[in-house]
Write a protein that holds these residues in place. Structure first.
Motif, PDB file in Angstrom:
ATOM      1  N   ILE A  83       0.879  -1.176   0.000  1.00 21.84           N
ATOM      2  CA  ILE A  83       0.000   0.000   0.000  1.00 21.84           C
ATOM      3  C   ILE A  83       0.911   1.219   0.000  1.00 21.84           C
ATOM      4  CG2 ILE A  83      -1.776   1.267   1.259  1.00 21.84           C
ATOM      5  CD1 ILE A  83      -2.538  -1.446   2.561  1.00 21.84           C
ATOM      6  N   LEU A  84       0.856   2.006  -1.065  1.00 24.05           N
ATOM      7  CA  LEU A  84       1.760   3.142  -1.265  1.00 24.05           C
ATOM      8  C   LEU A  84       0.989   4.451  -1.140  1.00 24.05           C
ATOM      9  CD1 LEU A  84       4.306   4.683  -2.244  1.00 24.05           C
ATOM     10  CD2 LEU A  84       3.651   4.058  -4.589  1.00 24.05           C
ATOM     11  N   TYR A 138       0.701  -6.760   5.016  1.00 19.35           N
ATOM     12  CA  TYR A 138       0.970  -5.772   3.973  1.00 19.35           C
ATOM     13  C   TYR A 138       2.216  -4.972   4.340  1.00 19.35           C
ATOM     14  CZ  TYR A 138      -3.731  -6.254   1.921  1.00 19.35           C
ATOM     15  OH  TYR A 138      -4.873  -6.714   1.305  1.00 19.35           O
ATOM     16  N   ALA A 139       2.902  -4.471   3.316  1.00 14.10           N
ATOM     17  CA  ALA A 139       3.878  -3.401   3.515  1.00 14.10           C
ATOM     18  C   ALA A 139       3.179  -2.083   3.233  1.00 14.10           C
ATOM     19  CB  ALA A 139       5.059  -3.565   2.570  1.00 14.10           C
ATOM     20  N   VAL A 140       3.442  -1.093   4.055  1.00 17.73           N
ATOM     21  CA  VAL A 140       2.909   0.247   3.821  1.00 17.73           C
ATOM     22  C   VAL A 140       4.090   1.165   3.549  1.00 17.73           C
ATOM     23  CG1 VAL A 140       1.622   2.186   4.774  1.00 17.73           C
ATOM     24  CG2 VAL A 140       0.856  -0.163   5.217  1.00 17.73           C
ATOM     25  N   ALA A 195       2.546  -6.280  -6.437  1.00 17.26           N
ATOM     26  CA  ALA A 195       1.164  -5.790  -6.514  1.00 17.26           C
ATOM     27  C   ALA A 195       1.037  -4.579  -5.601  1.00 17.26           C
ATOM     28  CB  ALA A 195       0.185  -6.875  -6.102  1.00 17.26           C
ATOM     29  N   VAL A 196       0.638  -3.435  -6.172  1.00 19.32           N
ATOM     30  CA  VAL A 196       0.660  -2.169  -5.442  1.00 19.32           C
ATOM     31  C   VAL A 196      -0.703  -1.492  -5.531  1.00 19.32           C
ATOM     32  CG1 VAL A 196       1.770   0.099  -5.264  1.00 19.32           C
ATOM     33  CG2 VAL A 196       3.107  -1.893  -5.994  1.00 19.32           C
ATOM     34  N   TRP A 366     -11.542  -4.237  -0.209  1.00 17.11           N
ATOM     35  CA  TRP A 366     -11.142  -3.757  -1.541  1.00 17.11           C
ATOM     36  C   TRP A 366      -9.684  -4.100  -1.826  1.00 17.11           C
ATOM     37  CZ3 TRP A 366     -13.967  -1.785  -5.477  1.00 17.11           C
ATOM     38  CH2 TRP A 366     -13.293  -1.140  -6.510  1.00 17.11           C
ATOM     39  N   LEU A 367      -8.799  -3.843  -0.859  1.00 20.28           N
ATOM     40  CA  LEU A 367      -7.383  -4.103  -1.065  1.00 20.28           C
ATOM     41  C   LEU A 367      -7.072  -5.593  -1.040  1.00 20.28           C
ATOM     42  CD1 LEU A 367      -5.868  -1.187   1.051  1.00 20.28           C
ATOM     43  CD2 LEU A 367      -6.164  -1.296  -1.432  1.00 20.28           C
ATOM     44  N   ASP A 368      -7.733  -6.345  -0.180  1.00 27.75           N
ATOM     45  CA  ASP A 368      -7.536  -7.798  -0.172  1.00 27.75           C
ATOM     46  C   ASP A 368      -7.841  -8.390  -1.544  1.00 27.75           C
ATOM     47  OD1 ASP A 368      -6.827  -7.785   2.483  1.00 27.75           O
ATOM     48  OD2 ASP A 368      -8.689  -8.676   3.223  1.00 27.75           O
TER      49      ASP A 368
END
Length: 639
Positions: A83-84, A138-140, A195-196, A366-368
């Motif tokens: 997540i950027l 997740y990575a943020v 995947a971003v 949504w992000l999943d």
């Protein structure tokens, strides 16, 4: 054999716990990634990503600072999605002089020199996605945009260099760009699945939308709250220089100046001067500078590259005004981009404050789905969710609402000295063939709130038209437009139209923090996952400004070119008000108010401009949801 309920539940839950992908850390149960990892023990590191641009002209490629927070277990064999959030605000803000809003001859710029004081401290805790999502695998990633914080280069109000620099961060996360640590060692994102998602509020959301239109590989979705999709319509309106609510004298260059928090800011003096010149505060015309910052132009690229958009906006937002969400929503629909829209009643707010846990559940689903391919149910969501009253949400298949049609209302002069000018639904027969003309004089020192407060009184500084009390509720949904035949004589080139709901009622007056708090995620001493609970405030008021809109009459032939106003010559003008979704209640009256200057939004020229309006050649078009009337032809669908 019939299992005991507790045993059956245990077996079903155990069977449902599966990795999202064999090489990832995400663990899924019941269609959701689960909190499995320690936020406190997460890896936190700063890297500097090399871009392809040299926006400060120093002969070297700009590098941007990126702060990564990821589960400690993530590595080349155990990857995480990203997540950027790209932003100019991690480096804080500095002061810059706003431009004069009182105009004597033509708009002028305030003198500016690059700051010489110490730069503010960088604070990556301004992003809140890490508090919730790192535990869920997740990575943020927080990236400082060009010229801000610890990044090199120069800010440019999401100009091409700024977008390209943030694209480089996505490229690095997908293994296509270089980065290094502070000691010069190469930094590789081997822990990233590639995947971003790009996320953010306001400017941060605009950066995400701009990067999406490059079609960069690996970017799967954009989550955009109160996004500015077209900067021209943020700082201009139909040729007129306008201001975001609460920021008098701001323009495109001001934003670049207040976020110029990099080391050695004088390196950006030439870049800032270029913005000052190219934005053209004198004419207000649309030009190449603004075209580069119109992020509705290349929406087709999102469709081609499979990038979805979750869009959120405030119906009372007079900062990123409602045209920003509406034109983006329309463009996404025209190009068949996967999209969802939430509309809330507040203004320029964080959706996390508006819906709290409901938002967290939704954005996680949504992000999943977008990043881990989880079947989280998002495909079955309605296209639109709309807050119709504080805390009351309704689903809709589209926006504007189904059934919205353009209904024309005519302007009529008052019948006698003791009554108001009237607003009557067309077709309405006019008695006699004579032209009806009325005039007012611009008074830029008087704000709209004063001019509309007493509709029953005549006022030399505005024209006000009232409908009869409504027999039934009238639901506006979409974009109202005014058509005005008018002549101007004086220094002000503006015409302003306000749509007003007259009638005593309990209305929303604000959205503010309370004394209560709630926790949405994990916390550290310097990065809290808690915040105040926000709530709507209400009061009984006699009227409500529903929407407003402006035009510079010099741009009567289009926003691309100005032509001098010839005093006393009558022009046929048409312009849109800001889109809205509002219910006029039975017994209330619809009001249309015509002004010249609109202090707080438009510039203020010397007083005294006389505006003469041909009422018989002027009208108001409202997009209303109502049953079809068989005896009338169906008007064009409202947009």
């Amino acid at each position: 054999m019939r299992l005991l309920p507790s045993l059956a539940l245990l077996i079903s839950l155990t069977a449902a716990v599966v990795p999202a992908r064999a090489d990832t850390l995400a663990v899924v149960r019941d269609g959701r990634t689960q909190p499995q990892y320690s936020y406190a023990d997460a890896i936190r590191e700063v890297v500097h990503v090399e871009t392809s641009v040299d926006s400060d002209g120093d002969g070297r490629r700009d590098r941007v600072a990126v702060f990564v927070t990821r589960p400690r277990q993530s590595d080349g064999a155990h990857k995480v999605a990203v997540i950027l959030e790209a932003s100019p605000y991690f480096g804080g803000l500095i002061e810059a002089p706003h431009h004069p809003t009182e105009i004597v001859d033509q708009p002028r710029l305030s003198p500016w020199t690059p700051p010489t004081h110490a730069k503010p401290a960088v604070d990556y805790a301004r992003s809140n996605y890490d508090n919730y999502f790192v535990a869920r695998g997740y990575a943020v990633v927080a990236a400082s945009s060009l010229g801000t914080g610890d990044s090199e280069g120069c800010p440019s109000l999401t100009g091409p260099d700024e977008i390209e620099a943030m694209k480089a961060v996505v490229d690095w996360l997908s293994g296509r760009a270089r980065a290094s640590y502070g000691d010069g060692r190469a930094a590789r994102a081997e822990w990233s699945t590639g995947a971003v998602a790009m996320v953010g509020n306001a400017y941060n959301a605009t950066l995400a939308l701009g990067v999406a239109q490059t079609g960069v590989g690996g970017l799967k979705t954009v989550v955009a709250n109160v996004v500015t999709s077209n900067w021209y319509d943020y700082y201009r309106a139909n040729g007129g220089v306008v201001e975001p609510d609460g920021f008098p004298g701001e323009d495109a260059d001001l934003h670049a100046k207040v976020v110029l928090t990099r080391a050695r800011p004088a390196q950006c003096a030439a870049a800032i001067a270029s913005i000052e010149q190219r934005m053209d505060r004198v004419s207000g015309d649309y030009n190449g500078f603004w075209a580069q910052r119109d992020f509705t132009r290349h929406i087709d690229r999102l469709r081609r590259h499979g990038i979805s958009v979750f869009q959120i906006a405030g119906l009372s937002d007079w900062n990123a005004r409602t045209s920003q969400f509406a034109q983006l929503w329309d463009a996404l629909g025209r190009h068949r981009v996967e999209r969802r829209l939430w509309l809330y009643q507040a203004g320029h707010a964080d959706i996390l404050n508006v819906r709290r846990q409901a938002w967290l559940d939704a954005v996680q689903a949504w992000l999943d789905h977008a990043l881990y391919g989880v079947d989280s149910g998002t495909q079955a969501w309605p296209q639109v969710q709309l807050e119709t009253a504080p805390g009351q949400w309704q689903p809709y298949p589209q926006w504007p609402r189904p059934g919205a049609r353009a209904i024309t209302w005519q302007l009529h002069a008052r019948a006698d000295a003791d009554s108001a000018h009237t607003l009557r639904r067309a077709p309405h027969h006019r008695s006699g063939a004579q032209a009806e003309e009325r005039a007012f004089v611009d008074a830029p020192s008087r704000k709209a709130a004063e001019l509309i407060a007493h509709p029953e009184r005549d006022d030399p500084n505005r024209l006000l038209f009232l409908s009869e009390p409504l027999a039934d509720d009238a639901q506006l949904s979409g974009t109202a437009q005014v058509s005005v035949q008018a002549a101007l004589d004086g220094p002000s080139p503006y015409l302003t139209a306000l749509l007003v709901d007259y009638g005593e009622d309990t209305r929303i007056t604000g959205f503010a923090a309370t004394a209560q708090t709630w926790c949405f995620g994990d916390s550290l001493p310097n990065n809290s996952g808690c915040r105040p609970i926000y709530a709507y405030t209400t009061a009984s008021t006699p009227y409500q400004v529903v929407t407003r809109g402006w035009i510079d009459v010099r741009n009567r032939h289009g926003r691309e070119r100005s032509e001098a106003i010839r005093a006393g010559e009558s022009y046929a003008l048409r312009w849109a008000l800001q889109p809205g979704d509002y219910r006029f209640k039975a017994g209330h009256r619809i009001g249309l108010v015509l002004l010249s200057s609109d202090p707080g939004y438009t510039l203020r020229y010397r007083p005294g401009t006389r505006v003469s309006v041909r009422l018989d050649a002027s009208s108001l078009s409202l997009p209303l949801v109502e049953p079809e009337v068989p005896s009338r032809s169906t008007p064009t669908a409202a947009r």
